[in-house]
Design a protein around this motif. Structure first.
Motif, PDB file in Angstrom:
ATOM      1  N   PHE A  78     111.000  71.845  71.016  1.00  0.00           N
ATOM      2  CA  PHE A  78     110.839  70.148  71.515  1.00  0.00           C
ATOM      3  C   PHE A  78     109.333  70.442  71.985  1.00  0.00           C
ATOM      4  O   PHE A  78     109.575  71.706  72.731  1.00  0.00           O
ATOM      5  N   HIS A  79     108.298  69.626  72.402  1.00  0.00           N
ATOM      6  CA  HIS A  79     107.761  68.891  73.542  1.00  0.00           C
ATOM      7  C   HIS A  79     107.368  68.155  73.611  1.00  0.00           C
ATOM      8  O   HIS A  79     107.751  67.149  73.468  1.00  0.00           O
ATOM      9  N   SER A  80     107.491  68.476  75.119  1.00  0.00           N
ATOM     10  CA  SER A  80     107.442  66.490  75.986  1.00  0.00           C
ATOM     11  C   SER A  80     105.776  66.098  76.099  1.00  0.00           C
ATOM     12  O   SER A  80     104.766  66.845  76.073  1.00  0.00           O
ATOM     13  N   VAL A  81     106.202  65.028  75.909  1.00  0.00           N
ATOM     14  CA  VAL A  81     105.240  64.155  75.634  1.00  0.00           C
ATOM     15  C   VAL A  81     104.581  63.559  77.189  1.00  0.00           C
ATOM     16  O   VAL A  81     105.867  63.581  78.280  1.00  0.00           O
ATOM     17  N   PRO A  82     103.265  64.101  77.413  1.00  0.00           N
ATOM     18  CA  PRO A  82     103.174  63.607  78.785  1.00  0.00           C
ATOM     19  C   PRO A  82     102.639  61.959  79.334  1.00  0.00           C
ATOM     20  O   PRO A  82     103.014  61.635  77.884  1.00  0.00           O
ATOM     21  N   ASP A  83     102.446  61.664  79.982  1.00  0.00           N
ATOM     22  CA  ASP A  83     102.017  60.451  80.818  1.00  0.00           C
ATOM     23  C   ASP A  83     100.667  60.131  81.233  1.00  0.00           C
ATOM     24  O   ASP A  83      99.868  59.347  81.466  1.00  0.00           O
ATOM     25  N   ARG A  84      99.389  61.345  79.982  1.00  0.00           N
ATOM     26  CA  ARG A  84      98.079  60.941  80.187  1.00  0.00           C
ATOM     27  C   ARG A  84      97.425  59.807  79.355  1.00  0.00           C
ATOM     28  O   ARG A  84      97.614  59.367  78.372  1.00  0.00           O
ATOM     29  N   TYR A  85      96.639  58.630  79.874  1.00  0.00           N
ATOM     30  CA  TYR A  85      96.516  57.545  79.122  1.00  0.00           C
ATOM     31  C   TYR A  85      94.918  57.895  79.295  1.00  0.00           C
ATOM     32  O   TYR A  85      94.147  57.246  81.135  1.00  0.00           O
ATOM     33  N   LEU A  86      93.426  57.632  78.681  1.00  0.00           N
ATOM     34  CA  LEU A  86      92.049  58.050  78.599  1.00  0.00           C
ATOM     35  C   LEU A  86      91.795  56.784  77.805  1.00  0.00           C
ATOM     36  O   LEU A  86      92.138  56.033  76.883  1.00  0.00           O
ATOM     37  N   VAL A  87      90.692  56.219  78.403  1.00  0.00           N
ATOM     38  CA  VAL A  87      89.747  56.006  77.517  1.00  0.00           C
ATOM     39  C   VAL A  87      88.157  56.050  77.527  1.00  0.00           C
ATOM     40  O   VAL A  87      87.518  56.600  78.149  1.00  0.00           O
ATOM     41  N   ASP A  88      87.679  55.611  75.916  1.00  0.00           N
ATOM     42  CA  ASP A  88      86.179  56.312  76.188  1.00  0.00           C
ATOM     43  C   ASP A  88      85.331  54.439  75.846  1.00  0.00           C
ATOM     44  O   ASP A  88      85.224  54.309  74.721  1.00  0.00           O
ATOM     45  N   PRO A  89      84.745  54.442  76.730  1.00  0.00           N
ATOM     46  CA  PRO A  89      83.826  53.351  76.796  1.00  0.00           C
ATOM     47  C   PRO A  89      82.637  53.445  75.820  1.00  0.00           C
ATOM     48  O   PRO A  89      81.833  51.939  76.067  1.00  0.00           O
ATOM     49  N   ASP A  90      82.474  54.860  76.130  1.00  0.00           N
ATOM     50  CA  ASP A  90      80.806  55.096  74.821  1.00  0.00           C
ATOM     51  C   ASP A  90      80.766  55.824  74.024  1.00  0.00           C
ATOM     52  O   ASP A  90      80.163  55.977  73.041  1.00  0.00           O
ATOM     53  N   HIS A  91      82.531  55.270  73.046  1.00  0.00           N
ATOM     54  CA  HIS A  91      82.185  56.012  72.205  1.00  0.00           C
ATOM     55  C   HIS A  91      81.473  54.718  70.756  1.00  0.00           C
ATOM     56  O   HIS A  91      80.737  54.005  71.368  1.00  0.00           O
ATOM     57  N   THR A  92      80.774  54.871  69.529  1.00  0.00           N
ATOM     58  CA  THR A  92      80.072  54.388  68.796  1.00  0.00           C
ATOM     59  C   THR A  92      80.599  54.033  67.289  1.00  0.00           C
ATOM     60  O   THR A  92      79.564  53.371  66.712  1.00  0.00           O
ATOM     61  N   LEU A  93      81.924  54.076  67.541  1.00  0.00           N
ATOM     62  CA  LEU A  93      82.412  52.804  66.261  1.00  0.00           C
ATOM     63  C   LEU A  93      82.420  51.750  66.682  1.00  0.00           C
ATOM     64  O   LEU A  93      82.161  50.891  67.854  1.00  0.00           O
ATOM     65  N   ASP A  94      82.325  51.237  65.040  1.00  0.00           N
ATOM     66  CA  ASP A  94      81.982  50.042  65.101  1.00  0.00           C
ATOM     67  C   ASP A  94      82.982  49.104  64.257  1.00  0.00           C
ATOM     68  O   ASP A  94      82.453  49.863  63.290  1.00  0.00           O
ATOM     69  N   GLU A  95      81.990  48.178  63.346  1.00  0.00           N
ATOM     70  CA  GLU A  95      82.985  47.282  62.581  1.00  0.00           C
ATOM     71  C   GLU A  95      83.086  47.894  61.256  1.00  0.00           C
ATOM     72  O   GLU A  95      83.926  47.522  60.817  1.00  0.00           O
ATOM     73  N   THR A  96      81.656  48.436  61.267  1.00  0.00           N
ATOM     74  CA  THR A  96      81.647  48.761  59.467  1.00  0.00           C
ATOM     75  C   THR A  96      81.712  49.751  59.833  1.00  0.00           C
ATOM     76  O   THR A  96      83.125  50.652  58.825  1.00  0.00           O
ATOM     77  N   ALA A  97      82.452  51.523  61.105  1.00  0.00           N
ATOM     78  CA  ALA A  97      82.939  52.049  61.073  1.00  0.00           C
ATOM     79  C   ALA A  97      84.993  51.857  60.710  1.00  0.00           C
ATOM     80  O   ALA A  97      85.601  52.559  59.868  1.00  0.00           O
ATOM     81  N   TRP A  98      85.228  50.563  61.218  1.00  0.00           N
ATOM     82  CA  TRP A  98      87.251  50.044  61.414  1.00  0.00           C
ATOM     83  C   TRP A  98      86.702  49.502  59.727  1.00  0.00           C
ATOM     84  O   TRP A  98      88.052  50.311  59.075  1.00  0.00           O
TER      85      TRP A  98
END
Length: 222
Positions: A78-98
């Protein structure tokens, strides 16, 4: 030749009413309990554990969840599920990557499966969580455009991607949040594109995620 007939028992009005009520009134739902110690769970003390042996989520009270926050606690099942939420506003994923991901809907999540020692990609569908069969090396290429994969904790957290209008959002979230979304979509999905109710629920879900998420800090690590 038949035996003697027994006269039917006549119930009084009050007894008859009680008998009918058994069929009219639904039984109250059983309270959710911690799957380790059996205590009744309330909203304030309802946590989740990842059961790595059975690849499932288990409900737990806060004290039991705390016991499994350290790596290797207990037998490691068993492993406890943490409660952190992170966001990456500087990522470089775009429509081509998707497009390289070949995900047929606008939402996908990735988790590191410790037994397989690789990322697994899934997306919500009317049938539940559907696993992508794309070559994992493609995911690695796409996700290299964000710093969040390096912070991902195996089994208990997920990278959550959403393709919106001209943008892609990248989050790191507890894995139970992703399965909550999957369950909600499965319940509400109508027609080919999910329908208005499912789209509204999806919007509400990501509004909550965006509100809770913060940018990574120096001490964020797997």
């Amino acid at each position: 030749m038949t035996g003697p007939q027994t006269a039917p028992t006549r119930l009084g009005p009050r007894a008859a009413h009680r008998g009918l009520r058994r069929f009219r009134a639904p039984a109250p739902p059983a309270p959710e309990r911690c799957e380790l110690c059996g205590v009744v769970l309330a909203e304030h003390n309802h946590r989740h554990l990842v059961d790595t042996r059975n690849r499932a989520l288990a409900c737990a009270c806060t004290p039991c969840a705390l016991l499994f926050e350290r790596p290797g606690a207990g037998t490691g099942q068993f492993h406890s599920v943490p409660d952190r939420y992170l966001v990456d506003p500087d990522h470089t994923l775009d429509e081509t990557a998707w497009d390289l991901l070949q995900i047929p809907v606008g939402v996908a999540f990735f988790l590191h499966h410790s037994d397989l020692d690789r990322l697994v990609a899934l997306y919500p569908s009317p049938a539940g969580a559907t696993e992508s069969e794309l070559d994992p090396s493609t995911w690695q290429t796409v996700l290299a455009g964000s710093r969040l994969p390096a912070l991902l904790r195996p089994d208990v957290e997920a990278l959550l991607l959403r393709r919106g209008e001209g943008r892609i959002d990248v989050y790191l979230v507890p894995v139970d949040a992703c399965y909550e979304l999957v369950g909600r979509m499965r319940l509400l999905w109508r027609g080919f594109d999910g329908g208005a109710e499912a789209r509204a629920a999806l919007g509400d879900f990501f509004t909550t995620v965006a509100h809770r998420a913060r940018a990574p800090k120096e001490d964020d690590r797997p």
